[in-house]
Design a protein around this motif. Structure first.
Motif, PDB file in Angstrom:
ATOM      1  N   GLY A   6      37.479  48.017  -9.552  1.00 59.95           N
ATOM      2  CA  GLY A   6      36.403  48.885  -9.991  1.00 59.95           C
ATOM      3  C   GLY A   6      35.581  49.424  -8.837  1.00 59.95           C
ATOM      4  N   GLN A   7      35.370  48.599  -7.803  1.00 62.69           N
ATOM      5  CA  GLN A   7      34.604  49.041  -6.638  1.00 62.69           C
ATOM      6  C   GLN A   7      35.355  50.121  -5.868  1.00 62.69           C
ATOM      7  OE1 GLN A   7      34.125  45.205  -4.835  1.00 62.69           O
ATOM      8  NE2 GLN A   7      32.673  44.522  -6.399  1.00 62.69           N
TER       9      GLN A   7
ATOM     10  N   GLY B 154      34.316  40.332 -14.143  1.00 64.13           N
ATOM     11  CA  GLY B 154      35.072  41.211 -13.252  1.00 64.13           C
ATOM     12  C   GLY B 154      36.068  42.072 -13.991  1.00 64.13           C
ATOM     13  N   VAL B 155      36.798  41.491 -14.942  1.00 69.13           N
ATOM     14  CA  VAL B 155      37.772  42.257 -15.725  1.00 69.13           C
ATOM     15  C   VAL B 155      37.074  43.328 -16.554  1.00 69.13           C
ATOM     16  CG1 VAL B 155      39.475  42.113 -17.587  1.00 69.13           C
ATOM     17  CG2 VAL B 155      39.458  40.377 -15.788  1.00 69.13           C
TER      18      VAL B 155
ATOM     19  N   LEU C   8      35.392  48.974 -17.505  1.00 67.77           N
ATOM     20  CA  LEU C   8      34.238  49.868 -17.649  1.00 67.77           C
ATOM     21  C   LEU C   8      34.299  51.012 -16.642  1.00 67.77           C
ATOM     22  CD1 LEU C   8      31.432  50.590 -18.802  1.00 67.77           C
ATOM     23  CD2 LEU C   8      30.450  49.015 -17.106  1.00 67.77           C
ATOM     24  N   VAL C   9      34.573  50.706 -15.391  1.00 71.57           N
ATOM     25  CA  VAL C   9      34.620  51.745 -14.359  1.00 71.57           C
ATOM     26  C   VAL C   9      35.769  52.709 -14.621  1.00 71.57           C
ATOM     27  CG1 VAL C   9      34.951  52.183 -11.897  1.00 71.57           C
ATOM     28  CG2 VAL C   9      33.487  50.305 -12.637  1.00 71.57           C
ATOM     29  N   ILE C  10      36.918  52.180 -15.033  1.00 73.13           N
ATOM     30  CA  ILE C  10      38.053  53.058 -15.356  1.00 73.13           C
ATOM     31  C   ILE C  10      37.681  54.007 -16.487  1.00 73.13           C
ATOM     32  CG2 ILE C  10      40.376  53.103 -16.353  1.00 73.13           C
ATOM     33  CD1 ILE C  10      40.960  50.523 -14.815  1.00 73.13           C
ATOM     34  N   GLY C  11      37.071  53.459 -17.539  1.00 69.84           N
ATOM     35  CA  GLY C  11      36.692  54.296 -18.668  1.00 69.84           C
ATOM     36  C   GLY C  11      35.619  55.309 -18.303  1.00 69.84           C
ATOM     37  N   LEU C  12      34.623  54.881 -17.539  1.00 69.27           N
ATOM     38  CA  LEU C  12      33.523  55.773 -17.180  1.00 69.27           C
ATOM     39  C   LEU C  12      33.987  56.908 -16.276  1.00 69.27           C
ATOM     40  CD1 LEU C  12      30.486  56.354 -17.326  1.00 69.27           C
ATOM     41  CD2 LEU C  12      30.175  54.817 -15.362  1.00 69.27           C
ATOM     42  N   THR C  13      34.760  56.573 -15.243  1.00 68.83           N
ATOM     43  CA  THR C  13      35.237  57.624 -14.331  1.00 68.83           C
ATOM     44  C   THR C  13      36.225  58.562 -15.026  1.00 68.83           C
ATOM     45  OG1 THR C  13      36.931  56.093 -13.480  1.00 68.83           O
ATOM     46  CG2 THR C  13      34.866  56.263 -12.242  1.00 68.83           C
TER      47      THR C  13
ATOM     48  N   GLY D  85      43.286  47.192  -6.197  1.00 67.22           N
ATOM     49  CA  GLY D  85      42.308  46.115  -6.086  1.00 67.22           C
ATOM     50  C   GLY D  85      42.891  44.747  -6.377  1.00 67.22           C
ATOM     51  N   PHE D  86      43.860  44.689  -7.279  1.00 62.91           N
ATOM     52  CA  PHE D  86      44.473  43.411  -7.608  1.00 62.91           C
ATOM     53  C   PHE D  86      45.425  42.945  -6.498  1.00 62.91           C
ATOM     54  CE2 PHE D  86      43.435  45.443 -11.694  1.00 62.91           C
ATOM     55  CZ  PHE D  86      42.552  44.485 -12.183  1.00 62.91           C
TER      56      PHE D  86
END
Length: 419
Positions: A153-154, A205-206, A211-216, A341-342
């Motif tokens: 996400g970062q 973290g998950v 959330l970041v994937i959906g928001l972006t 990231g993973f």
């Protein structure tokens, strides 16, 4: 009765590395026996732009591949000897075995063709940069006692913010700063829930990644696409050749003809390593991750230390996201980080929570991705589906097989409640 030293030695002995190298050798043997190839392979060591031109290296395929196989077998046996004698296999054996296998595999896969070594290595560095930034963020977070699952996400937040800000301002350096802020914001949410409210760190973290994937993705569809000319056409950092160093054969074009993001990465790796093991900051960081109760008794504020270091980790990971946008001058797209990231988190484990080792692990994964691209271009007989899987197969192999005995910080993932 065996003495305590012998008993302890038996407990810590790990055969994972020699077994993994043995399996590696068997698979390599099956490749050579079931799909033998002849002819010659040419390795081009210079490009036309290099000041110093090195002659191309042409090697016989059959002889080279079998010599590499023998060396891998010897290294596997040597690894078993070290484990039996000293209880563990040194890391250099794994590194040499991987290098020898890569040479043999490249020679086999590119039979009758030529490979530009500089291009392969430069591509490896480029693909490893976000992994290294993400791994550094993971090392800092976990050394402080917080599992930073939110690296993905970062990175994605950093890529999005850098693209938007750089597009609006025309200044990639402002996009870089925005990426750091975005990474810190994601880390702030993780820290607030994991440290303040004691929510399970992995779950937070998950959720943050989703959330970041959906928001972006939402902002991309609703905001960036309709205004792509003004909000999603980021400028890129230009390459800055370093005088003299950039003319060193092979090493120069790979390491010293890079962008500001890559040079900052070199500085970040050095600063994190020196800071973590040779400064007061690093001592406090490792103390709250290993034994927070003891750190608390000597006056170290455990939770604030974890909080601020997690923000630092987020800022570093955010810089890694800029590689996908202003680092290459590419418009932001949905989920463009693609799970990197993973893999960065796997590099942290493979690197045994050490910034230098994690960097080497990230370089290995970057090389696997670059190798996939190179072999696809030259028309390798390896199936394209396998080549797409290669970076992830390497990730699974090194984490499950060749890490050997490794221990996470003792308080990693455990919230600290004072008193």
């Amino acid at each position: 009765m065996p003495g305590p030293e012998i008993a302890e030695r038996a407990v810590i002995r790990s055969w994972k590395t020699p077994i993994a190298l043995g399996i590696f050798a068997v698979l390599y043997l099956l490749l050579l026996v079931l799909a033998p190839r002849g002819g010659q392979t040419t390795f081009r060591l210079s490009t036309e732009a290099d000041l110093i031109q090195l002659p191309a290296l042409t090697v016989p395929v059959a002889l080279t591949t079998w010599v590499c196989f023998i060396i891998v077998v010897v290294l596997a046996a040597l690894s078993a000897y070290f484990v039996r004698t000293w209880g563990r296999s040194p890391l250099w054996i794994v590194i040499v075995a991987i290098l020898v296998f890569v040479v043999g595999f490249l020679t086999w896969a590119a039979a009758g063709e030529s490979i530009t070594v500089v291009g392969l290595l430069a591509g490896s560095i480029g693909l490893a940069v976000p992994l290294i930034y993400g791994a550094l963020g993971g090392v800092i977070g976990e050394r402080a006692g917080v599992v930073n699952i939110a690296i993905e996400g970062q990175l994605l937040a950093g890529a999005f913010s850098a693209a938007v800000v750089a597009s609006l301002t025309g200044q990639p350096i402002l996009g870089l700063i925005a990426a750091m802020v975005a990474g810190m914001l994601v880390a702030f949410v993780l820290a607030a829930f994991a440290i303040k409210y004691l929510v399970d760190q992995v779950i937070v973290g998950v959720v943050l990644n989703v959330l970041v994937i959906g928001l972006t993705s939402f902002l991309y569809s609703q905001v960036l696409q309709p205004n792509s000319a003004t909000m999603n056409t980021p400028p890129r950092f230009s390459r800055i050749p370093i005088p003299l160093l950039s003319e060193i054969p092979i090493i120069g074009p790979v390491l010293f003809r890079q962008t500001l993001i890559v040079y900052l990465m070199y500085i970040a790796v050095a600063l994190v390593y020196v800071g973590m093991f040779h400064t007061r900051w690093g001592l406090r960081l490792r103390a709250v991750g290993e034994h927070p109760q003891a750190a608390d008794t000597v006056g170290i504020k455990v939770n604030p230390t974890r909080f601020w270091n997690l923000l630092l980790a987020g800022a570093i990971a955010g810089i890694g996201g800029t590689v996908y946008t202003i680092g290459a001058g590419i418009a932001f797209n949905k989920e463009m980080t693609g799970g990197v990231g993973f893999i960065a988190l796997a590099a942290v484990i493979f690197g045994q929570w050490d910034p230098i080792k994690a960097t080497l692990a990230a370089l290995l994964f970057g090389f696997a991705s670059s190798l996939q691209n190179t072999l696809s271009v030259i028309g390798s007989p390896v199936p394209s589906e396998f080549m797409l899987m290669l970076p992830y197969l390497v990730t699974i192999f090194v984490v499950a097989g060749v890490v050997g005995r490794s221990r996470a910080p003792a308080a990693d993932g455990k919230p600290y409640i004072k008193g």
